[in-house]
Design a protein around this motif. Structure first.
Motif, PDB file in Angstrom:
ATOM      1  N   ILE A  15      13.328  -1.236  -8.790  1.00 24.05           N
ATOM      2  CA  ILE A  15      12.006  -1.353  -8.177  1.00 24.05           C
ATOM      3  C   ILE A  15      11.944  -2.557  -7.249  1.00 24.05           C
ATOM      4  O   ILE A  15      11.344  -2.509  -6.155  1.00 24.05           O
ATOM      5  N   GLY A  19      11.255  -2.310  -3.343  1.00 25.23           N
ATOM      6  CA  GLY A  19      10.151  -3.022  -2.723  1.00 25.23           C
ATOM      7  C   GLY A  19      10.576  -3.859  -1.538  1.00 25.23           C
ATOM      8  O   GLY A  19       9.782  -4.093  -0.610  1.00 25.23           O
ATOM      9  N   CYS A  20      11.835  -4.309  -1.565  1.00 21.20           N
ATOM     10  CA  CYS A  20      12.336  -5.120  -0.453  1.00 21.20           C
ATOM     11  C   CYS A  20      12.510  -4.308   0.830  1.00 21.20           C
ATOM     12  O   CYS A  20      12.402  -4.853   1.936  1.00 21.20           O
TER      13      CYS A  20
END
Length: 286
Positions: A15, A19-20
């Motif tokens: 995750i 998200g990056c």
């Protein structure tokens, strides 16, 4: 195998990485520009990599932990991970069945007949408990010896968990130290008199903050879960040993095997009884 731990750690890192690189375009401006709802920019991962930050955060954390604990405990770290990944080292229901069997043998043939069964035990604590009653020791003495053994074991387990607590506390601190180092270097090298330093201010600031990110990741995704799981394993092993203590005390007192089973089952939750003791396993974390 502790699937929950593996899924949790892999999922958390997954995750984070997602998200990056993930962009979520919501709102009238995104709709007007015709942007897709989700966009992926894999090259953004390089924004979160900095070799010096890794060196400061991980290196300082490991050396402070090494300075805070004896070498014997550091050498046991691979064993700690083996313990948290193994769910089937201890089975409370299995111990109860063995104790009931021993109670039946003792009522039929006497306590001395348990010596052979004691020598068959692979668990040193269980073997010791049986031999103490075979040797006709006083009940208070037997209970005192066994309970002291449990307390000392639990203290060793707490020392092992404290190692990861220490790492979890110092990792964010050294992440902040790395941030300060980056900010100092940035300010020392910045020259705004001719506008040459202003263009790199954002990049330099981002690099300085990466160490704080690394510290948080180490604390909450690596060290924190290990400390929590080691304490959980300790609780499970203590439960099994408490069952052994109560069982051998009842055998020494000549309690009925059926009554013994019912009493020892009260140490387990209803779900554990239905599952046959699964999910209540542990290993000693020294």
């Amino acid at each position: 195998m502790n699937i929950n731990y593996i899924v949790g750690i892999v999922g958390a890192f997954g995750i984070f990485l997602l998200g990056c690189v993930l962009g979520i375009n919501i709102g009238p401006d995104a709709a007007a520009a015709g942007l897709k709802l989700f966009t992926f920019t894999p090259k953004n991962l390089w924004n979160f990599f900095d070799a010096a930050s890794i060196f400061i955060t991980i290196g300082c954390t490991l050396f402070i932990v090494a300075a805070s604990f004896p070498g014997s405990m550091l050498k046991a770290m691979p064993k700690h991970f083996k313990i948290i990944l193994n769910n089937k080292l201890f089975d409370p229901k299995g111990y109860i069945e063995q104790l009931v069997e021993l109670a039946q043998i003792a009522r039929k043939n006497g306590l001395l007949s348990l010596e052979e069964k004691a020598n068959e035990q692979s668990d040193p604590f269980f073997k010791q408990a049986i031999m103490l009653i075979v040797d006709a020791n006083d009940q208070d003495k037997v209970r005192g010896i066994l309970e002291n053994d449990i307390e000392c074991m639990s203290a060793r387990h707490e020392d092992a968990a404290a190692l990861y607590d220490k790492a979890s506390s110092v990792a964010p601190a050294f992440g902040m130290v790395g941030t300060l180092v980056g900010l100092i270097n940035m300010l020392k090298s910045m020259n705004l008199s001719d506008g040459g330093g202003a263009s790199s201010l954002g990049t330099s600031m981002g690099t300085a903050l990466i160490t704080t990110l690394y510290g948080c990741l180490l604390a909450h995704m690596v060290f924190g879960p290990v400390a929590q799981l080691l304490r959980g394993r300790d609780s499970e092993e203590v439960l099994c040993k408490q069952i052994i203590v109560e069982g051998v005390m009842a055998i020494q007192a000549g309690e009925n095997p059926k009554s013994l089973r019912e009493r020892l089952l009260t140490y387990m939750s209803q779900k554990q009884r239905e599952m046959g003791g699964e999910g209540a396993a542990s290993g000693e974390a020294k």
